[in-house]
Design a protein around this motif. Sequence first.
Motif, PDB file in Angstrom:
ATOM      1  N   UNK A   1      34.179  37.525 -19.102  1.00  0.00           N
ATOM      2  CA  UNK A   1      33.378  36.368 -18.705  1.00  0.00           C
ATOM      3  C   UNK A   1      33.704  35.960 -17.276  1.00  0.00           C
ATOM      4  N   UNK A   2      34.991  35.942 -16.976  1.00  0.00           N
ATOM      5  CA  UNK A   2      35.506  35.358 -15.743  1.00  0.00           C
ATOM      6  C   UNK A   2      35.709  36.383 -14.630  1.00  0.00           C
ATOM      7  N   UNK A   3      35.477  37.659 -14.936  1.00  0.00           N
ATOM      8  CA  UNK A   3      35.823  38.697 -13.971  1.00  0.00           C
ATOM      9  C   UNK A   3      34.727  39.715 -13.686  1.00  0.00           C
ATOM     10  N   UNK A   4      33.756  39.857 -14.575  1.00  0.00           N
ATOM     11  CA  UNK A   4      32.897  41.037 -14.498  1.00  0.00           C
ATOM     12  C   UNK A   4      31.525  40.782 -13.884  1.00  0.00           C
ATOM     13  N   UNK A   5      31.444  41.052 -12.598  1.00  0.00           N
ATOM     14  CA  UNK A   5      30.151  41.049 -11.916  1.00  0.00           C
ATOM     15  C   UNK A   5      29.320  42.229 -12.429  1.00  0.00           C
ATOM     16  N   UNK A   6      29.981  43.322 -12.777  1.00  0.00           N
ATOM     17  CA  UNK A   6      29.270  44.492 -13.301  1.00  0.00           C
ATOM     18  C   UNK A   6      28.556  44.164 -14.611  1.00  0.00           C
ATOM     19  N   UNK A   7      29.181  43.394 -15.473  1.00  0.00           N
ATOM     20  CA  UNK A   7      28.548  42.988 -16.725  1.00  0.00           C
ATOM     21  C   UNK A   7      27.366  42.064 -16.435  1.00  0.00           C
ATOM     22  N   UNK A   8      27.524  41.156 -15.498  1.00  0.00           N
ATOM     23  CA  UNK A   8      26.413  40.300 -15.081  1.00  0.00           C
ATOM     24  C   UNK A   8      25.250  41.141 -14.567  1.00  0.00           C
ATOM     25  N   UNK A   9      25.537  42.118 -13.729  1.00  0.00           N
ATOM     26  CA  UNK A   9      24.476  42.978 -13.194  1.00  0.00           C
ATOM     27  C   UNK A   9      23.736  43.697 -14.319  1.00  0.00           C
ATOM     28  N   UNK A  10      24.462  44.189 -15.301  1.00  0.00           N
ATOM     29  CA  UNK A  10      23.828  44.860 -16.436  1.00  0.00           C
ATOM     30  C   UNK A  10      22.949  43.889 -17.214  1.00  0.00           C
ATOM     31  N   UNK A  11      23.452  42.686 -17.472  1.00  0.00           N
ATOM     32  CA  UNK A  11      22.666  41.680 -18.196  1.00  0.00           C
ATOM     33  C   UNK A  11      21.421  41.278 -17.412  1.00  0.00           C
ATOM     34  N   UNK A  12      21.528  41.225 -16.087  1.00  0.00           N
ATOM     35  CA  UNK A  12      20.367  40.898 -15.261  1.00  0.00           C
ATOM     36  C   UNK A  12      19.260  41.946 -15.384  1.00  0.00           C
TER      37      UNK A  12
END
Length: 147
Positions: free
Chosen positions: A80-91
């Motif tokens: 939650x607090x560290x993953x820009x990569x996970x955010x990019x995938x969710x986007x």
Amino acid sequence: MSKPVFVLNGPNLNLLGKREPHIYGHETLADVEQTCRALAAPLGLELAFFQSNAEHQLIDWVHQARDDAAAIVINPGAFTHTSIALLDALNAFEGPVVEVHISNVHKREAFRHHSYVSGRADAVIVGAGVQGYELALTHLARKLKAA
């Protein structure tokens, strides 16, 4: 429903019920899955339930969700607090996303107050214990029926 809701669980959630029960409670992830499955059927939802301690695996499931899922419920744990990569995938996922946290992250350490995932989530549920998953599924059932 033609496509399932993916329920994605991040690092250390495999230890649910054993790790810091004073924070996360005594229910196991298997208990959470059983409760979610029991609730999903009357709501008209199918579920695909996943857990991984590996960031890349969560990202791969989000990528898979693009074709195979109607919505995502995600408890990304510490990612939650560290993953820009996970955010990019969710986007890159076009369906609704609900972020769930068992504890109230806003009453905990300052580093837990920021969530990259919240920038994409359509709803965020924190501090409701494992009932947060049930709230997420109920919300998604209504949202998906209205679509």
